[in-house]
Design a protein around this motif. Structure first.
Motif, mmCIF file in Angstrom:
data_model
loop_
_atom_site.group_PDB
_atom_site.id
_atom_site.type_symbol
_atom_site.label_atom_id
_atom_site.label_comp_id
_atom_site.label_asym_id
_atom_site.label_seq_id
_atom_site.Cartn_x
_atom_site.Cartn_y
_atom_site.Cartn_z
ATOM 1 N N LEU A 19 -3.850 5.515 -4.761
ATOM 2 C CA LEU A 19 -3.102 4.220 -4.599
ATOM 3 C C LEU A 19 -1.571 4.162 -5.439
ATOM 4 C CD1 LEU A 19 -6.173 2.096 -5.430
ATOM 5 C CD2 LEU A 19 -4.984 2.021 -3.423
ATOM 6 N N SER A 20 -1.643 4.754 -6.592
ATOM 7 C CA SER A 20 -0.436 4.627 -7.142
ATOM 8 C C SER A 20 0.767 5.412 -6.311
ATOM 9 C CB SER A 20 -0.293 5.215 -8.481
ATOM 10 O OG SER A 20 -0.654 6.749 -8.470
ATOM 11 N N GLY A 22 0.650 5.679 -3.010
ATOM 12 C CA GLY A 22 0.888 4.927 -1.706
ATOM 13 C C GLY A 22 1.665 3.780 -2.048
ATOM 14 N N ALA A 23 1.658 3.125 -3.252
ATOM 15 C CA ALA A 23 2.442 2.135 -3.409
ATOM 16 C C ALA A 23 3.613 2.374 -3.347
ATOM 17 C CB ALA A 23 1.913 1.475 -4.662
ATOM 18 N N ASN A 27 5.575 5.124 1.237
ATOM 19 C CA ASN A 27 6.284 4.069 2.135
ATOM 20 C C ASN A 27 7.457 4.652 2.283
ATOM 21 O OD1 ASN A 27 3.874 2.431 2.156
ATOM 22 N ND2 ASN A 27 4.564 1.605 -0.114
ATOM 23 N N ILE A 186 -4.110 3.291 2.210
ATOM 24 C CA ILE A 186 -4.526 1.730 2.050
ATOM 25 C C ILE A 186 -3.157 0.987 2.277
ATOM 26 C CG2 ILE A 186 -5.601 0.043 0.980
ATOM 27 C CD1 ILE A 186 -7.710 1.677 0.068
ATOM 28 N N LEU A 187 -2.543 1.099 1.086
ATOM 29 C CA LEU A 187 -1.238 0.272 0.906
ATOM 30 C C LEU A 187 -0.317 0.405 1.958
ATOM 31 C CD1 LEU A 187 -0.787 -0.036 -2.789
ATOM 32 C CD2 LEU A 187 -1.707 -1.750 -1.384
ATOM 33 N N THR A 189 -0.710 1.520 5.057
ATOM 34 C CA THR A 189 -1.423 0.894 6.278
ATOM 35 C C THR A 189 -1.179 -0.467 6.235
ATOM 36 O OG1 THR A 189 -2.880 2.746 6.613
ATOM 37 C CG2 THR A 189 -3.502 0.685 7.565
ATOM 38 N N LEU A 190 -1.213 -1.471 5.381
ATOM 39 C CA LEU A 190 -1.063 -2.668 5.284
ATOM 40 C C LEU A 190 0.151 -3.183 5.227
ATOM 41 C CD1 LEU A 190 -3.712 -3.870 2.320
ATOM 42 C CD2 LEU A 190 -4.017 -4.110 4.835
ATOM 43 N N ILE A 191 1.309 -2.342 4.943
ATOM 44 C CA ILE A 191 2.512 -2.739 4.651
ATOM 45 C C ILE A 191 2.935 -2.605 6.154
ATOM 46 C CG2 ILE A 191 4.807 -2.184 3.821
ATOM 47 C CD1 ILE A 191 3.578 -1.575 1.110
#
Length: 236
Positions: A19-20, A22-23, A27, A186-187, A189-191
């Motif tokens: 998560l860290s 991908g945040a 991106n 996850i992140l 993909t949402l962005i």
């Protein structure tokens, strides 16, 4: 020689590490490769999954394979991902995506940039075969692109490989890879689904009269990025 201290990670810790990752860095690394693809599609947010699903599956497969292999074979996997074949995989996949988009334009017959007269080769090919080739090559290229992104070494991935090697188990290593992959995917993909896809759709709406030039520019950018990645001029 300084001995390498063993690293132990739980499933939750690997997920948080993903998560860290991908945040932030993920991106930025993915944007040059996926951004031009979104500007060639009209379906915006509703159709973003057609791009993100194969790309994300490629990344998840890559992280899982690497961590599982590290759990089985040890730290030699870390040396493997640093090889030149990784950049050739990612660069080649990016070029494949570019030509898949070009092929889709050529066979769809609904884009203003397409010629009204098809070549004899395309006319003589069965319509179903044209459709299958057009629909299959783009997801395949996006999957390989995601796989290539996963194989690129980075500090968080090195930690996962080291922890997987410490576990000395394929299943334990693969579970760490899955946890890291889910967190890393996850992140972004949402962005990309709600941000980049919407932005690309708005660009196409406002530049509708220049759609052919926009698509040609996007295809050219993908080819340039793919070649630069393959030759090591840029690194994701």
């Amino acid at each position: 020689m300084i001995p390498i201290e063993p690293v132990s990670l739980s499933f939750g810790a690997a997920l948080l590490l993903g998560l860290s990752f991908g945040a932030g860095p993920c991106n930025i690394a993915c944007l040059p490769y996926l951004g031009p693809v979104f500007t060639t599609r009209d379906d915006g947010i509703t159709g973003a999954w057609r791009i993100l699903l194969p790309f994300s599956l490629g990344r998840i497969s890559g992280y899982t394979l690497l961590a599982g292999a590290a759990g089985w074979a040890g730290l030699w996997v870390e040396d493997l991902v640093a090889g030149p074949w990784v950049r050739w995989l990612l660069g080649g996949a990016t070029i494949l995506v570019a030509f898949s988009i070009l092929w889709r334009r050529r066979t769809s017959g609904c884009n203003s940039a397409c010629s009204t007269t098809r070549t004899v080769t395309i006319e003589n090919r069965p319509p179903q075969q044209n459709r299958l080739m057009s629909q299959g090559s783009l997801p395949g290229g996006l999957y390989l692109m995601g796989l290539g992104m996963a194989f690129n070494p980075c500090a968080p991935l090195t930690t996962i490989i080291l922890a997987a090697a410490t576990s000395a188990s394929i299943l334990s290593g693969a579970s760490l890879g899955v946890a890291f992959a889910v967190g890393a995917v996850i992140l972004p993909t949402l962005i990309f689904a709600f941000g980049v896809a919407h932005f690309g759709h708005q660009i196409r709406l406002h530049l509708a009269h220049h759609r052919a030039a926009l698509e040609n520019t996007s295809i050219g950018l993908l080819v340039m990025i793919g070649c630069a990645t393959a030759f090591g001029w840029i690194t994701p």
